[in-house]
Each structure stands twice: as structure tokens, then as C-alpha cells.
Write a protein that holds these residues in place. Sequence first.
Motif, mmCIF file in Angstrom:
data_model
loop_
_atom_site.group_PDB
_atom_site.id
_atom_site.type_symbol
_atom_site.label_atom_id
_atom_site.label_comp_id
_atom_site.label_asym_id
_atom_site.label_seq_id
_atom_site.Cartn_x
_atom_site.Cartn_y
_atom_site.Cartn_z
ATOM 1 N N ASP A 1 0.790 20.620 -2.988
ATOM 2 C CA ASP A 1 -0.161 21.418 -2.702
ATOM 3 C C ASP A 1 -0.005 22.613 -3.447
ATOM 4 O OD1 ASP A 1 -2.709 23.100 -1.761
ATOM 5 O OD2 ASP A 1 -2.698 21.718 -0.080
ATOM 6 N N PRO A 2 -0.773 22.757 -4.457
ATOM 7 C CA PRO A 2 -0.533 24.027 -5.498
ATOM 8 C C PRO A 2 -1.059 25.354 -4.624
ATOM 9 C CG PRO A 2 -2.184 22.580 -6.306
ATOM 10 C CD PRO A 2 -1.793 21.695 -5.115
ATOM 11 N N TYR A 3 -1.580 24.953 -3.539
ATOM 12 C CA TYR A 3 -2.109 26.321 -2.588
ATOM 13 C C TYR A 3 -1.470 26.634 -1.564
ATOM 14 C CZ TYR A 3 -5.676 25.075 -5.977
ATOM 15 O OH TYR A 3 -6.613 24.887 -7.423
ATOM 16 N N GLY B 1 -3.699 20.463 3.920
ATOM 17 C CA GLY B 1 -4.621 21.391 4.456
ATOM 18 C C GLY B 1 -4.836 20.976 5.980
ATOM 19 N N THR B 2 -5.963 20.933 6.473
ATOM 20 C CA THR B 2 -6.130 20.614 7.916
ATOM 21 C C THR B 2 -5.643 19.351 8.245
ATOM 22 O OG1 THR B 2 -8.090 22.211 7.802
ATOM 23 C CG2 THR B 2 -7.878 21.031 9.758
ATOM 24 N N ILE B 3 -6.229 18.306 7.381
ATOM 25 C CA ILE B 3 -6.043 16.897 7.817
ATOM 26 C C ILE B 3 -4.345 16.605 7.527
ATOM 27 C CG2 ILE B 3 -6.531 14.628 7.257
ATOM 28 C CD1 ILE B 3 -9.370 15.366 6.980
ATOM 29 N N VAL C 1 -6.737 15.466 -0.424
ATOM 30 C CA VAL C 1 -7.572 16.601 -1.100
ATOM 31 C C VAL C 1 -8.959 16.363 -1.273
ATOM 32 C CG1 VAL C 1 -5.448 16.889 -2.632
ATOM 33 C CG2 VAL C 1 -7.200 15.068 -3.239
ATOM 34 N N PRO C 2 -9.495 17.555 -1.298
ATOM 35 C CA PRO C 2 -10.978 17.586 -1.705
ATOM 36 C C PRO C 2 -11.377 16.876 -3.054
ATOM 37 C CG PRO C 2 -10.383 19.748 -2.033
ATOM 38 C CD PRO C 2 -9.152 18.801 -1.491
ATOM 39 N N GLY D 1 -13.447 7.509 8.777
ATOM 40 C CA GLY D 1 -12.417 8.620 9.212
ATOM 41 C C GLY D 1 -12.869 9.529 10.264
ATOM 42 N N ALA D 2 -14.047 9.982 10.074
ATOM 43 C CA ALA D 2 -14.505 10.680 11.140
ATOM 44 C C ALA D 2 -15.624 10.186 12.094
ATOM 45 C CB ALA D 2 -15.388 12.011 10.506
ATOM 46 N N HIS E 1 -15.409 3.793 5.166
ATOM 47 C CA HIS E 1 -15.391 5.225 5.431
ATOM 48 C C HIS E 1 -15.561 5.807 6.758
ATOM 49 C CE1 HIS E 1 -16.804 9.222 2.840
ATOM 50 N NE2 HIS E 1 -16.039 9.506 4.167
ATOM 51 N N ASP F 1 -10.147 4.321 3.078
ATOM 52 C CA ASP F 1 -11.137 4.325 3.908
ATOM 53 C C ASP F 1 -12.192 4.435 2.989
ATOM 54 O OD1 ASP F 1 -12.679 4.612 6.351
ATOM 55 O OD2 ASP F 1 -12.456 6.691 6.033
ATOM 56 N N VAL G 1 -9.425 11.588 11.499
ATOM 57 C CA VAL G 1 -9.117 11.108 10.087
ATOM 58 C C VAL G 1 -7.425 11.109 9.985
ATOM 59 C CG1 VAL G 1 -8.995 11.755 7.636
ATOM 60 C CG2 VAL G 1 -11.018 12.611 9.207
ATOM 61 N N THR H 1 -7.476 8.347 2.610
ATOM 62 C CA THR H 1 -8.801 8.585 3.541
ATOM 63 C C THR H 1 -9.442 9.933 3.099
ATOM 64 O OG1 THR H 1 -7.366 9.908 5.021
ATOM 65 C CG2 THR H 1 -7.731 7.610 5.703
ATOM 66 N N ARG I 1 -11.440 11.032 -0.489
ATOM 67 C CA ARG I 1 -12.537 10.605 -1.279
ATOM 68 C C ARG I 1 -12.093 9.611 -2.369
ATOM 69 N NH1 ARG I 1 -14.891 12.262 2.108
ATOM 70 N NH2 ARG I 1 -16.495 13.833 2.292
ATOM 71 N N GLU J 1 -10.584 18.792 -10.682
ATOM 72 C CA GLU J 1 -9.481 18.871 -10.768
ATOM 73 C C GLU J 1 -8.781 17.703 -9.998
ATOM 74 O OE1 GLU J 1 -7.255 22.743 -9.590
ATOM 75 O OE2 GLU J 1 -6.463 21.441 -8.272
#
Length: 303
Positions: free
Chosen positions: A170-172, A149-151, A198-199, A279-280, A277, A251, A101, A225, A227, A203
Motif C-alpha cells: 500500500d503506497p500510502y 486500509g480498513t477492510i 483498493v478503491p 460483500g456488504a 457483489h 465478489d 467484507v 472483494t 471492485r 491508478e
Amino acid sequence: MIRVHINDPLDQEALSLLTSKPQLNVTSEHLDKSKLLEIIPEVEVLIVRSATKVTRDIIEKGSKLKIIGRAGVGLDNIDVNAAKERGIKVLNTPGASAISVAELTIGLMISAARHIARGTIDLKSGLWTKKELEGVELFGKTLGIIGLGTIGTEVAKRAAAFGMNIVAYDPYVTKHEIAKMVTLDELLRTADFITLHVPLTEETKHLINKEVIEKMKDGVIIVNTSRGGVIDEEALYQALVSRKVYAAALDVFEVEPPQDELRKKLLSLPNIVATPHIGASTIEAQQRVGKELVERILKELSL
Ligand code: NAD
């Protein structure tokens, strides 16, 4: 015999690993919702990618369902709450497709900045549009990553190699070795390129809307890439028409395949680069995703 049904394509090696287990009765075929509802009462393990929507009614009819395996990361196509209520385990493969991705994200970024897709389309139609296709460099520009995050992290590493300054919201996440963590407002104000990782949640739905786009730099390039639902695509369409947004590279779409009126007019714009779509969708990512998912499922079944 434990009935395992695979409703979206799964890597061949992962499939062989499942079928080699004599305790499992494995079927692999894409069934539409009505057919899936017919067989689901017999299924103990359901495996999907992103195409199958595992809705509450499917979960509630799955009286023997123990595991829903998602070959990939995003869980927005699975009613996770309904699964939780029934004590069904939802297993995914975080990280397995991150490099693919991230590589596509960089590819889309360069394609949008340098009109690679437009140049190809023009040349195929016999047009030599060299004068219209002056682009911009990535070097020295600020990349704003929303969702680190990871990506997002894999994208940051690659963008750093291009000589980009990297800021992230990223609030986290409070600290990061590559990106400078900033508020969303600061990111919007300073980024020349914005990429979303983001997922899709309550939110983040339409996180990129008219008001948010207005706060961005004029001529920003947006890459998505993650959602489709993270962007209000009508607002993006208007901003691409007015050239507030120089280009967008997508994507993912809120409606997939993007065949309705809004998505059609969005895709008809010259300053859009788009992929379906994927990416993966690499050999390596699918091998990793399949292997990791099957290993997690077998562990859960103690096989
Ligand atoms: P991840 O969970 O590692 O990272 C997501 C990050 O988003 C987290 O750090 C989280 O803190 C952050 N986040 C959550 N809410 C936020 C908000 N409101 N604002 C800013 N940041 C927020 O997930 P990942 O593996 O990096 O994947 C990210 C997303 O990419 C997935 O959820 C999935 O939807 C999408 N994805 C797309 C493809 C594709 O084929 N295009 C493939 C894999 C994943």
C-alpha cells in the motif's frame, strides 16, 4: 419540505429515521436512469448504494441537489468531480461494512482453497468428486494484501488467526502492526494468496494484468472483494485456464451483472468461486451503513 430520494434499498430503521422528520419529503423507489433524470430537478438529497450510477448528466440536471449519500464505501459509481464542481456534498460510510467484507473475503479464500462451491455443485448434480477436490491449507501460507486500509486490516487480523504470514502493499501505508509492508514486486513473488482491497481509481484500474500475474507464484489463489475493474479479467481468465493461477474467488466484476461473453467464460471455469457483489450484504452491515449515512445527512441538514 426537503425532497429526499432513495434510489437503492436502504435499511428499514434508517428509512424510518428519515421519514420521522417532518421537514423531509422522502421517496424510496429504484428508478432507471431516464426516470431519475425526470425527478432529479426536484431532489435535494439523493441516496444510493452501488447499483445506481450517479453520472455527470444526473448531477448537472439536479439543480437543487445538495447531498449525494452513498450507503457504503466505494465512490466509483458517483462522478465525484462533477459533484465537487457544483458544490454538492458526497457522504459515504467508511468502515461500516468492513467486518462483513473481511468475513466474506476469508470465506471466499477458504472456499477457493478447499473447493467448497465446486463440491456443492458436484454433489447437487449427483457427483462424488472427492478425489478431484484435494485442496490446500491456509496455515503457514503467505497472504499478500494489496490495499491495507480498513477492510485490508480486518482481513489481516482474521488471516493472522489462521496462522498465515501477512505481507501487504500500500503506497500510502508505511507501517502496520500485523502486516509486513513490502513492495508490490516482493508481494507478487512471495504470496500464496493475494487479496485486493483498493478503491477503483485511474491508478488501480487493471492493476492485476497479464504482466503482474506473470510475476506471481505459480499456483497462487486470488481473491477480489474490492471492485471488478481492478483486475483485467481476460488476463485472469487466461491464467486460470493455464493454471498459473490455481483459483480465483470473486465478489465483484468489471461488468455487473456479469452476463457478457468474457464474464460468462470466466464463470464457466471450474477453478472460480463467485458471489454477486454481496460483500456488504449482511443485516449488521446494512444497519450500520444506513444508520451512519442518515446521521451524517441529518447533521449536514442541521436536523
Ligand atoms: P480504505 O480507503 O480504508 O482502504 C483502501 C486502501 O487502498 C487505502 O489504505 C489506500 O492507501 C490503498 N490504496 C489506494 N491506492 C492504492 C494502490 N494503487 N495500491 C495499493 N493500495 C492502494 O477502503 P476500504 O474501506 O478498506 O475499502 C476498500 C474497497 O473495498 C472500497 O474502495 C470498495 O471499492 C470495496 N468494497 C467492496 C464491497 C463489496 O461489497 N464487495 C464493500 C465495501 C467496500
